[in-house]
Design a protein around this motif. Structure first.
Motif, mmCIF file in Angstrom:
data_model
loop_
_atom_site.group_PDB
_atom_site.id
_atom_site.type_symbol
_atom_site.label_atom_id
_atom_site.label_comp_id
_atom_site.label_asym_id
_atom_site.label_seq_id
_atom_site.Cartn_x
_atom_site.Cartn_y
_atom_site.Cartn_z
ATOM 1 N N ASP A 110 0.834 -1.200 0.000
ATOM 2 C CA ASP A 110 0.000 0.000 0.000
ATOM 3 C C ASP A 110 0.871 1.253 0.000
ATOM 4 N N ASP A 111 0.522 2.208 -0.852
ATOM 5 C CA ASP A 111 1.283 3.455 -0.907
ATOM 6 C C ASP A 111 1.213 4.219 0.411
ATOM 7 N N GLN A 112 0.057 4.117 1.092
ATOM 8 C CA GLN A 112 -0.077 4.817 2.371
ATOM 9 C C GLN A 112 0.880 4.249 3.406
ATOM 10 N N VAL A 113 0.990 2.938 3.445
ATOM 11 C CA VAL A 113 1.903 2.296 4.391
ATOM 12 C C VAL A 113 3.341 2.679 4.075
ATOM 13 N N LYS A 140 -1.911 4.001 17.820
ATOM 14 C CA LYS A 140 -1.526 3.205 16.655
ATOM 15 C C LYS A 140 -2.453 3.500 15.481
ATOM 16 N N LEU A 141 -1.881 3.560 14.293
ATOM 17 C CA LEU A 141 -2.675 3.775 13.099
ATOM 18 C C LEU A 141 -3.591 2.578 12.859
ATOM 19 N N ALA A 142 -4.836 2.831 12.552
ATOM 20 C CA ALA A 142 -5.756 1.738 12.238
ATOM 21 C C ALA A 142 -5.388 1.157 10.879
ATOM 22 N N VAL A 143 -5.278 -0.169 10.826
ATOM 23 C CA VAL A 143 -4.908 -0.818 9.573
ATOM 24 C C VAL A 143 -5.934 -0.495 8.496
ATOM 25 N N SER A 144 -7.200 -0.486 8.864
ATOM 26 C CA SER A 144 -8.258 -0.207 7.890
ATOM 27 C C SER A 144 -8.311 1.274 7.525
ATOM 28 N N ILE A 146 -5.867 3.530 7.460
ATOM 29 C CA ILE A 146 -4.717 4.090 6.749
ATOM 30 C C ILE A 146 -4.958 4.130 5.245
ATOM 31 N N LYS A 147 -5.755 3.187 4.726
ATOM 32 C CA LYS A 147 -6.030 3.154 3.294
ATOM 33 C C LYS A 147 -6.930 4.301 2.852
ATOM 34 N N LYS A 148 -7.607 4.930 3.804
ATOM 35 C CA LYS A 148 -8.538 6.008 3.472
ATOM 36 C C LYS A 148 -7.862 7.374 3.387
ATOM 37 N N VAL A 153 -2.714 13.959 0.680
ATOM 38 C CA VAL A 153 -2.089 13.967 2.006
ATOM 39 C C VAL A 153 -0.814 13.141 1.992
ATOM 40 N N ILE A 154 -0.874 11.993 1.333
ATOM 41 C CA ILE A 154 0.302 11.126 1.222
ATOM 42 C C ILE A 154 1.433 11.861 0.496
#
Length: 227
Positions: A110-113, A140-144, A146-148, A153-154
């Motif tokens: 994932d690009d966000q990760v 902690k960042l929520a795994v679900s 982070i994709k949003k 922003v990224i």
């Protein structure tokens, strides 16, 4: 000469992208990928917290030893226009942060990760970078979740990380890590600053692993630790 090898923001970003690709997909002889590194610690006994702490500890220990970076033969001929010793440092720290993200259940494709792995390298500046992008890291960042995060922003996070590292390493290619000292045999820059690596590891821990409900004081707020 070093003073003629000016580092640019674009070169830093290229080094980050190259390092992330090699950390995830491999290609450097003798070096495990971030996934392989993570799996080796996930197989150890103990809680996830203990496994991650062990990874950070041993990465710091290894990074302070003389022969650690000499195995990065592929780095020396890398297609990145910044000094090899700087790219070696970036690779080692990106791989560690990516391994911790993987241990926390994040998809490294994932690009966000990837962007949050990059932000770990900002060390003490990570909190400000994310805050300026409208993201709080009190937990902690929520795994679900982070994709949003929007692409805009990224992109802003990536640019800020690049400028932070540009300042850290110096625009003229002179590495500013004081702990990178001459080694026996005349090899220069064969070690990574273990203090900085430790901070980066714990920033990754705070972002990808730390449960805000269980703060026992073992992990200081990394934002309070200076790189």
């Amino acid at each position: 000469m070093a003073e003629e090898r000016k580092i640019t923001h674009e070169a830093i970003m290229n080094a980050l992208d190259w390092s992330y690709d090699k950390a995830i997909n491999g290609g450097i002889p003798g070096m495990d990928t971030a996934l392989e590194l993570a799996d080796s610690y996930l197989q150890k006994s103990g809680t996830l917290d203990e496994q991650v702490k062990s990874l950070i500890y041993w990465q710091n220990t290894k990074s302070a030893t003389s022969g650690f970076l000499t195995g990065l033969g592929g780095v020396i001929t890398l297609p990145v226009a910044i000094p090899a010793n700087i790219t070696s440092v970036i690779f080692v720290q990106v791989r560690m942060a990516a391994a911790i993200a993987y241990m926390g259940g994040y998809d490294l494709k994932d690009d966000q990760v990837k962007s949050f792995v990059y932000v770990c390298l900002a060390g003490n500046g990570a909190k400000d970078i994310l805050k300026n992008a409208g993201i709080q890291i009190g937990k902690k960042l929520a795994v679900s979740g982070i994709k949003k995060i929007p692409f805009a922003v990224i992109k802003k996070i990536n640019q800020a990380v690049g400028f932070r590292l540009l300042t850290k390493f110096g625009e003229k290619g002179v590495i500013n890590l004081g702990k990178m000292v001459p080694l026996a045999g005349g090899i220069i820059g064969g070690t990574v600053d273990a203090v900085t690596t430790n901070v980066i590891g714990h920033v990754a821990y705070n972002l990808f692993i730390k449960d805000p409900k269980t703060n026992n004081g073992d992990h200081p707020d990394i934002i309070d630790v200076l790189v």
